[in-house]
Design an enzyme around this catalytic site. Sequence first.
Site, PDB file in Angstrom:
ATOM      1  N   TRP A  10       0.892  -1.219  -0.147  1.00  0.00           N
ATOM      2  CA  TRP A  10      -0.007  -0.136   0.048  1.00  0.00           C
ATOM      3  C   TRP A  10       0.855   1.215   0.014  1.00  0.00           C
ATOM      4  O   TRP A  10       0.346   2.499  -0.073  1.00  0.00           O
ATOM      5  CB  TRP A  10      -1.116   0.080   1.315  1.00  0.00           C
ATOM      6  N   LYS A  11       2.228   1.276   0.309  1.00  0.00           N
ATOM      7  CA  LYS A  11       3.247   2.360   0.361  1.00  0.00           C
ATOM      8  C   LYS A  11       2.653   3.339   1.314  1.00  0.00           C
ATOM      9  O   LYS A  11       1.748   2.989   2.336  1.00  0.00           O
ATOM     10  CB  LYS A  11       3.154   2.960  -1.195  1.00  0.00           C
ATOM     11  N   GLU A  96      11.880   2.344  -3.536  1.00  0.00           N
ATOM     12  CA  GLU A  96      11.445   3.706  -2.867  1.00  0.00           C
ATOM     13  C   GLU A  96      12.358   3.913  -1.798  1.00  0.00           C
ATOM     14  O   GLU A  96      12.714   5.089  -1.440  1.00  0.00           O
ATOM     15  CB  GLU A  96      10.059   3.744  -2.723  1.00  0.00           C
ATOM     16  N   GLU A 166      11.492  -6.129  -8.835  1.00  0.00           N
ATOM     17  CA  GLU A 166      10.565  -4.944  -9.323  1.00  0.00           C
ATOM     18  C   GLU A 166      11.517  -4.090 -10.221  1.00  0.00           C
ATOM     19  O   GLU A 166      12.300  -3.316  -9.390  1.00  0.00           O
ATOM     20  CB  GLU A 166      10.140  -4.317  -8.094  1.00  0.00           C
ATOM     21  N   GLY A 172       4.586   1.951 -10.866  1.00  0.00           N
ATOM     22  CA  GLY A 172       3.541   3.102 -10.824  1.00  0.00           C
ATOM     23  C   GLY A 172       3.839   3.957 -12.304  1.00  0.00           C
ATOM     24  O   GLY A 172       3.133   5.028 -12.123  1.00  0.00           O
ATOM     25  N   GLY A 233       1.295  -2.798  -6.295  1.00  0.00           N
ATOM     26  CA  GLY A 233       1.100  -1.612  -5.610  1.00  0.00           C
ATOM     27  C   GLY A 233      -0.137  -0.954  -5.777  1.00  0.00           C
ATOM     28  O   GLY A 233      -1.194  -1.302  -5.104  1.00  0.00           O
ATOM     29  N   GLY A 234      -0.253  -0.028  -6.731  1.00  0.00           N
ATOM     30  CA  GLY A 234      -1.667   0.635  -6.900  1.00  0.00           C
ATOM     31  C   GLY A 234      -2.978  -0.011  -7.001  1.00  0.00           C
ATOM     32  O   GLY A 234      -3.871   0.065  -6.514  1.00  0.00           O
TER      33      GLY A 234
HETATM   34  P1  13P Z   1       2.713  -0.627  -8.975  1.00  0.00           P
HETATM   35  O1  13P Z   1       1.982  -1.822  -8.890  1.00  0.00           O
HETATM   36  O2  13P Z   1       2.007   0.370  -8.288  1.00  0.00           O
HETATM   37  O3  13P Z   1       3.729  -0.301 -10.165  1.00  0.00           O
HETATM   38  O4  13P Z   1       4.061  -0.407  -7.701  1.00  0.00           O
HETATM   39  C1  13P Z   1       4.812  -1.722  -7.790  1.00  0.00           C
HETATM   40  C2  13P Z   1       5.483  -1.851  -6.231  1.00  0.00           C
HETATM   41  O5  13P Z   1       6.446  -0.937  -6.144  1.00  0.00           O
HETATM   42  C3  13P Z   1       5.015  -2.930  -5.276  1.00  0.00           C
HETATM   43  O6  13P Z   1       5.902  -2.810  -4.402  1.00  0.00           O
END
Ligand code: 13P
Length: 248
Positions: A10-11, A96, A166, A172, A233-234
């Site tokens: 979920w960041k 990140e 990743e 993202g 992620g998203g």
């Molecule tokens: P997204 O699926 O939003 O591209 O993010 C990937 C991610 O960084 C999962 O840790």
Amino acid sequence: MRIPFIAGNWKMYKTIAEAKAFAKEFKALYHDTDVKTAIFAPFTQLQSLVSEFDGSGIAVGAQNVHFEKEGAFTGELSVQMLEEIKVDYCLVGHSERRQYFGETDETVNLKLKALLCSKILPVLCVGENLEEREEGKAKLLVGAQVKAAFDGIDSKDAEKVTVAYEPVWAIGTGKTATPEQANDMCACIRETLTELYDEETADRIVIQYGGSVKPENATEIMNMEEIDGALVGGASLEPLKFIEIVNF
Ligand code: 13P
């Protein structure tokens, strides 16, 4: 046999109230499957999610941890603090964190070692950026990240680690690595693990792909030979999208 593992990261999204609402909706959609499922949430939401998902088969993970047991490390949390609230997993080395918070191969290694002394299972993130891929250095770079992360870790502990590949350029951005590119790198990671340990150990380690995974591409990605799971992620922020990925 490696068990598929789909996890949502979920960041820095959702309040506690929003996390609880997600949990209620997601639990209603979720049926016990052979796919391991987890949500990696911000710290403030972990306790509520552990209690909401109790007995559901859905695991909960943190997104970061410090490697020291305790000390003057303002703003950090220890492995023991996470164990106390019964989280199952912890991310280590997300791009990140490497990019914005000074995470290095060395701290990644220390964090893995600290987690491996606990019941919390690490998910190690590795991946190259666009420039490194365009220069043809992706495999070398990812191989080096894997070697540095597992330095000094024995095969028994190594098997407890999930590796998430990743590529930074696919996070993202809506730009997914092609299933072939992702599969190729996951195979390469397994080769590195075979070099570090042996074939049997490498065969037991679950390798996920992450980077713009969505309901529309999840099946194709999950059908690739070397890809055992996804770190989403998203698309993990919405119960309806995430359940579709879990049921790929
Ligand atoms: P997204 O699926 O939003 O591209 O993010 C990937 C991610 O960084 C999962 O840790």
